[in-house]
Design an enzyme around this catalytic site. Structure first.
Site, PDB file in Angstrom:
ATOM      1  N   LYS A 151       0.850  -1.188   0.000  1.00  0.00           N
ATOM      2  CA  LYS A 151       0.000   0.000   0.000  1.00  0.00           C
ATOM      3  C   LYS A 151       0.889   1.244   0.000  1.00  0.00           C
ATOM      4  O   LYS A 151       1.772   1.395   0.856  1.00  0.00           O
ATOM      5  CB  LYS A 151      -0.914   0.008   1.230  1.00  0.00           C
ATOM      6  CG  LYS A 151      -1.996  -1.061   1.209  1.00  0.00           C
ATOM      7  CD  LYS A 151      -3.072  -0.760   0.178  1.00  0.00           C
ATOM      8  CE  LYS A 151      -4.260  -1.698   0.297  1.00  0.00           C
ATOM      9  NZ  LYS A 151      -5.322  -1.393  -0.686  1.00  0.00           N
ATOM     10  N   LYS A 247     -13.998  -7.542  -7.057  1.00  0.00           N
ATOM     11  CA  LYS A 247     -14.316  -7.680  -5.638  1.00  0.00           C
ATOM     12  C   LYS A 247     -15.815  -7.887  -5.503  1.00  0.00           C
ATOM     13  O   LYS A 247     -16.606  -7.131  -6.075  1.00  0.00           O
ATOM     14  CB  LYS A 247     -13.899  -6.429  -4.855  1.00  0.00           C
ATOM     15  CG  LYS A 247     -12.403  -6.197  -4.772  1.00  0.00           C
ATOM     16  CD  LYS A 247     -12.101  -4.918  -4.005  1.00  0.00           C
ATOM     17  CE  LYS A 247     -10.605  -4.675  -3.883  1.00  0.00           C
ATOM     18  NZ  LYS A 247     -10.312  -3.371  -3.239  1.00  0.00           N
TER      19      LYS A 247
END
EC number: 5.1.1.-
Length: 321
Positions: A151, A247
């Protein structure tokens, strides 16, 4: 007759989880349970504020659809009467599981798919200082992690990747900017990341403002996450992305996710399957997509202080079924 109940639950995290948009110490999920008196099935979703969702709004959606579900609404009809998003995901996944149970089958058998022994999944490195991220990478690979998802925001991008690569020389690295790189020199940045053998870059620019991806070279595959929610989005992404991240919470459940997988393959786009923070209830539902994906990021439960039962087993960089 099917009965439907739902509830929200706050799940504390074992450690803070940080991305470019903020830090979390807990996640609130909504769980839907369906029962016909003999069989019971549950689905889970994670409402996401970035997509204008909250646990309250999701529960309101579920409360509105409950009479139709209890009157016999089918999974196929659900796709037409409820919008994409996490509320539909939890209900859709519960319907899949209940259908399988009624037929005396596993979900894998219902889908006519072989059940794998395990699937390699990313282990996410939360946004942190360079030193802490490099340390986390070393701990992750010492524990068996094979794929690390980094990230990042706009700060120390190359320096952090270099430090993580030094700490994890053999791991596959992918990076996720969560839309944070607008205004940066993407061509130079992509080339610099390529030199560290980064395997994929996820959503570098904001959804709806990613046209600059057309104008720069992609030495590394670029994956659409926030830019790709549902089946109808896919065709318009081919000039900017090589991959899409599917997702279940974004697209509204396993039904739409399977259709997206087929469409991406038809159009020559590579597939990643991802997740929001959540328990094994949510991750297990995404596995039929994961086995068809090039990259898998279903590590949500490893961030929880306590997983739901029955819990999936995470070991040596893989999720074991």
């Amino acid at each position: 007759m099917t009965q439907m109940t739902f509830l929200s639950a706050e799940l504390p995290l074992a450690k803070p989880f940080a991305i470019s948009r903020g830090t979390r110490t807990a996640v609130t999920v909504v769980r839907v349970t369906l029962t016909d008196g003999e069989f019971t099935a549950t689905g889970e979703c994670t409402p996401t504020a970035h997509y204008q969702e909250s646990p309250q709004s999701v529960c309101e959606q579920l409360d509105l659809i409950r009479p139709r579900v209890e009157e016999g609404l089918t999974r196929e009809a659900l796709q037409e009467v409820m919008p994409i998003g996490s509320a539909r995901n939890a209900l859709d996944c519960a319907m899949w599981r209940l259908d399988a149970a009624k037929q005396g089958k596993t979900l894998w058998q219902l889908l006519d798919m072989p059940k794998p022994v395990s699937v390699i999944t990313a282990e996410t490195l939360s946004l942190d200082s360079l030193e802490n991220m490099a340390k986390a990478a070393g701990i992750a690979v010492a524990g068996g992690a094979q794929l690390l998802k980094i990230k990042l925001d706009r700060e120390q991008i190359i320096e952090k990747v270099a430090a993580i690569r030094a700490a994890a020389p053999l791991a596959t690295l992918v990076v996720d900017a969560n839309e944070a790189w607008q205004g940066l020199d993407l061509g130079s940045l992509f080339q610099a990341l390529h030199e560290f053998n980064v395997a994929m870059i996820e959503q570098p620019l904001p959804a709806g403002n990613d046209k600059d991806l057309v104008r720069c070279l992609h030495p590394i595959p670029v994956c659409a996450d926030e830019s790709c929610h549902e089946l109808s989005d896919i065709a318009g992404l081919r000039d900017r992305y090589e991959m899409i991240n599917i997702k279940l919470d974004k697209c509204g459940g396993l039904t739409e996710a399977l259709a997206m997988t087929e469409e991406a393959r038809r159009l020559g786009l590579r597939i990643m399957v991802g997740c929001m923070l959540g328990s094994s209830i949510a991750m297990e539902a995404a596995l039929p997509v994961a086995v068809q994906a090039e990259r898998v990021d279903l590590d949500g439960p490893i961030w929880l202080a306590q997983d739901a039962e029955p819990a999936l087993r995470y070991e040596n960089g893989e999720v074991w079924l």
